[in-house]
Design a protein around this motif. Structure first.
Motif, PDB file in Angstrom:
ATOM      1  N   ALA A 460      37.616  59.650  39.192  1.00 44.49           N
ATOM      2  CA  ALA A 460      38.184  60.849  37.816  1.00 44.49           C
ATOM      3  C   ALA A 460      36.786  60.167  36.636  1.00 44.49           C
ATOM      4  O   ALA A 460      36.521  61.011  35.868  1.00 44.49           O
ATOM      5  N   GLY A 461      35.600  59.358  37.493  1.00 44.32           N
ATOM      6  CA  GLY A 461      34.490  59.031  36.740  1.00 44.32           C
ATOM      7  C   GLY A 461      35.009  57.447  35.894  1.00 44.32           C
ATOM      8  O   GLY A 461      34.016  57.300  35.118  1.00 44.32           O
ATOM      9  N   GLY A 462      35.810  56.909  35.900  1.00 41.10           N
ATOM     10  CA  GLY A 462      35.999  55.466  35.394  1.00 41.10           C
ATOM     11  C   GLY A 462      36.632  55.572  34.113  1.00 41.10           C
ATOM     12  O   GLY A 462      36.740  56.282  33.801  1.00 41.10           O
ATOM     13  N   PRO A 463      36.473  54.195  33.095  1.00 39.79           N
ATOM     14  CA  PRO A 463      36.415  53.027  34.102  1.00 39.79           C
ATOM     15  C   PRO A 463      37.560  52.518  35.342  1.00 39.79           C
ATOM     16  O   PRO A 463      38.232  53.598  34.879  1.00 39.79           O
ATOM     17  N   VAL A 464      37.473  51.636  35.447  1.00 37.37           N
ATOM     18  CA  VAL A 464      38.923  50.478  36.289  1.00 37.37           C
ATOM     19  C   VAL A 464      38.641  49.977  35.637  1.00 37.37           C
ATOM     20  O   VAL A 464      38.510  49.378  34.893  1.00 37.37           O
ATOM     21  N   THR A 465      40.232  50.039  35.286  1.00 38.71           N
ATOM     22  CA  THR A 465      41.016  48.935  34.747  1.00 38.71           C
ATOM     23  C   THR A 465      41.590  48.110  35.404  1.00 38.71           C
ATOM     24  O   THR A 465      42.649  47.965  36.886  1.00 38.71           O
ATOM     25  N   VAL A 466      41.354  45.949  35.222  1.00 39.16           N
ATOM     26  CA  VAL A 466      41.414  45.376  35.174  1.00 39.16           C
ATOM     27  C   VAL A 466      42.166  44.149  34.370  1.00 39.16           C
ATOM     28  O   VAL A 466      41.812  44.327  33.536  1.00 39.16           O
ATOM     29  N   THR A 467      43.557  43.839  35.093  1.00 40.13           N
ATOM     30  CA  THR A 467      44.293  43.373  34.219  1.00 40.13           C
ATOM     31  C   THR A 467      43.544  41.495  33.575  1.00 40.13           C
ATOM     32  O   THR A 467      43.149  42.206  32.089  1.00 40.13           O
ATOM     33  N   ASP A 468      42.473  41.560  34.379  1.00 44.92           N
ATOM     34  CA  ASP A 468      41.697  39.977  34.121  1.00 44.92           C
ATOM     35  C   ASP A 468      40.549  39.712  34.711  1.00 44.92           C
ATOM     36  O   ASP A 468      40.849  39.914  36.257  1.00 44.92           O
ATOM     37  N   PRO A 469      39.328  39.378  34.778  1.00 42.00           N
ATOM     38  CA  PRO A 469      38.669  39.007  35.104  1.00 42.00           C
ATOM     39  C   PRO A 469      39.134  37.736  36.015  1.00 42.00           C
ATOM     40  O   PRO A 469      38.432  37.665  37.162  1.00 42.00           O
ATOM     41  N   GLU A 470      39.742  36.620  35.995  1.00 40.21           N
ATOM     42  CA  GLU A 470      40.477  35.510  36.674  1.00 40.21           C
ATOM     43  C   GLU A 470      41.045  36.007  37.931  1.00 40.21           C
ATOM     44  O   GLU A 470      41.960  35.069  38.651  1.00 40.21           O
TER      45      GLU A 470
END
Length: 608
Positions: A460-470
């Motif tokens: 869909a062109g993003g963004p990719v959703t991530v809960t937390d960088p760690e």
């Protein structure tokens, strides 16, 4: 050119070559000889012509695809020519009592040279003129061993593939600066970015079918520093069985990078408790359940019972297995809800399975946070229904599919899975059925897995959703998880919780970055957005808490957890009270029990 025209053309060409070789050899030794006036020479040339054509048909020299000629074809030519010369020598001895050895030796040499040259000339012409495409893609092959050599040979011979191998890399220093099939070995994997730039590489093929996950990650990390497309060849087991050919290149998948190393199964032990038996799988239409069914079928059970609530998913796996194992395995598709206690007892009584794999469950963490009553009904009551039915009708082994989220749970889903473990461990204390549980990390490609979500976001062109960088998670593939379930059933003694040593956890953000690269984009094109933890989610998952760890492995990479038991009468009383609680009280009670923080003192007095 038709086959008939091809044979006629080659036979005519060979006739000219045979006569030329014979004439030149005799003319070199005796220029004054005239073939057509000398009966011996005339008989010899006729014998050579007839002998050559006979042996050419015997060795199929007229039906070979000479554009793919190699050493094997040259050997065939030498055999055919040698036999032809031998027949001519025998004829000279029988009819003229004299063998012109020197002349026949020169004839043999010229014969081989001209026949071989005529055939290999076509290959050279074809390679350099007919198939000299301008849109060919320069390709770097990683691995100069057997796999890489096969890939290079396929690319050189198969001109339908627009890939041209221009260089090898290999981490074996002994191969550096060697040529393989005329292609140089120019460095090791650390030099991939420089080599890609130097040779203007557009495509990279990782051609080491036995490559481990860690090594693949290192190589892929170097490949990601370039703009070249990275592909790999099939797994070694698929190549060995002929399931896939070496030239069926595919893009590197995230499963290749995250899947752990395979554990060798005890095939004999599994066969002993599966072969010829009746096996029942609940949740057989799901990702894990359906793969368990596929793996089980490889061990030749007599009957396989597919139990599921969703008719479409059960129908699909039934049709798949029936098509593949028709006449070999009896397959029964059974529609039933594990919450329907009477239905579960009916199914067990009718089919009397020897082994039950209980994969049916609600697994979505955020959804179960807002629907705890449904999680309790399905994951706890449903498990108890199936387990007690198995106990009643003498099932030999019952395997529960649990989750790493059952360890120190912070959510309803994990708590109900821990309750399910407690249910079967309670039954195991006084049952002839061997009840065991198997805990998994996240399963790649399963329904609800983060990977399909990331792929849709990238498309869909993003963004990719991530809960937390760690945030980190353990990962395994669906086939690996299913094999572990089957192996655990074979190891069962009763009451165990089996846990796989899944290696190092993976950061979700790294997973997202790899998927973006594998999809052909950069992080600048497809962004990553951090959303924060969802309800019930943990930053880190665990497979065993500190009090559960058992120091020994009972099987390579398989541990047994030591878990505190709850008295069965108290546990049953608590379970019955759950549905009478409010949603908030149910939520708190589930977490307290699963984390060993619940006060059972009031229940002990009631039971007593």
């Amino acid at each position: 050119m038709t086959y008939r025209n091809r044979v006629t053309t080659l036979a005519g060409l060979d006739s000219i070559i045979v006569f030329t070789a014979f004439y030149v050899s005799y003319w070199t030794l005796s220029p004054e000889l005239v073939i057509f006036k000398n009966p011996m020479l005339l008989a010899t040339v006729i014998t050579l012509l007839i002998g050559h054509h006979i042996f050419s048909f015997i060795y199929k020299l007229y039906s070979k695809a000479w554009e793919y000629a190699s050493v094997g074809e040259l050997t065939t030519i030498v055999k055919a020519v040698s036999l032809t010369i031998a027949v001519a020598a025998i004829m000279q001895e029988l009819f003229f009592h004299n063998i012109y050895v020197r002349a026949l030796m020169i004839t043999w040499m010229l014969h081989v040279l001209l026949i071989g040259g005529s055939r290999f000339t076509w290959r050279v012409f074809r390679d350099h003129f007919v198939y000299n495409k301008k849109d060919i893609k320069k390709t770097l092959i990683v691995g100069a061993g057997a796999g890489g050599t096969m890939v290079a040979r396929q690319l050189l011979h198969n001109h339908d593939i627009e890939l041209k191998p221009v260089a090898f890399i290999d981490d074996d220093p002994k191969k550096f600066k060697l040529d393989v099939l005329g292609i140089p070995v120019v460095g090791d994997s650390r030099q991939i970015p420089d080599i890609v730039e130097k040779y203007k590489i557009e495509n990279i093929i990782i051609a080491i079918p036995s490559l481990g996950k860690k090594e693949l990650n290192k190589i892929f990390a170097e490949c990601t520093k370039t703009k070249a497309k990275t592909q790999t060849i099939p797994m070694l087991e698929d190549l060995m069985t002929g399931k896939i050919s070496v030239n069926e290149f595919r893009d590197v998948q995230v499963e290749d990078l995250l899947g752990r190393e395979l554990v060798e199964l005890d095939m004999e032990r599994i066969s002993e408790y599966v072969a010829g038996k009746t096996i029942l799988v609940t949740g057989a239409g799901g990702s894990i359940g359906s793969e368990i069914c596929r793996q089980i079928c490889k061990f030749n059970p007599q009957k396989l019972i597919l139990v599921g609530h969703g008719e479409n998913s059960i129908y699909l796996i039934e049709m798949e297995l029936r098509k593949k194992y028709i006449g070999k395995i009896e397959i029964f598709a059974v529609i039933g809800d594990i919450q329907d206690r009477a239905r579960m007892f009916e199914i067990m009584e009718q089919h009397r399975p020897a082994v039950v794999y209980h994969a049916a469950a609600h697994k979505h963490v955020p959804l179960m946070e807002f629907n705890p009553r449904e999680a309790v009904k399905n994951n706890i009551f449903g498990t108890r229904n199936v387990a007690e039915a198995a106990d009643t009708f003498g099932v030999n082994t019952f395997v529960l599919i649990s989750s790493d989220k059952a360890v120190n749970p912070t959510n309803v889903m994990g708590s109900t899975k821990r309750f399910a473990e407690l249910v079967i461990q309670s039954l195991a204390q006084n049952s002839h059925t061997k009840f065991v549980a198997v805990r998994f990390g996240n399963v790649l490609g399963s329904r609800g897995s983060v990977i399909p979500l990331f792929k849709k976001q990238i498309q869909a062109g993003g963004p990719v959703t991530v809960t937390d960088p760690e945030m980190t998670r353990y990962f395994m593939t669906i086939p690996e998880a299913s094999r572990l379930v089957i192996q655990s059933g074979a190891l069962a003694r009763g009451g165990e919780i089996f846990v796989l040593d899944m290696g190092e956890p993976v950061k979700i953000v790294d997973l997202a970055k790899n998927l973006i690269k594998l999809s052909g984009f950069t992080e600048e094109e497809i962004g990553i957005h951090f959303t924060g933890l969802r309800p019930g989610e943990k930053m880190y998952e665990e497979l065993l808490n500190e009090n559960e760890v058992h120091p020994e492995q009972i099987f390579p990479k398989i541990h047994v957890g030591k878990v505190k038991l709850i008295d069965s009468s108290i546990l049953n009383l608590l379970i019955e009270e759950l549905l009478e609680m409010s949603q908030t009280e149910m939520h708190d009670t589930l977490l307290a029990v699963a984390n060993n923080k619940y006060d059972f003192s009031t229940m002990v007095s009631v039971v007593n």
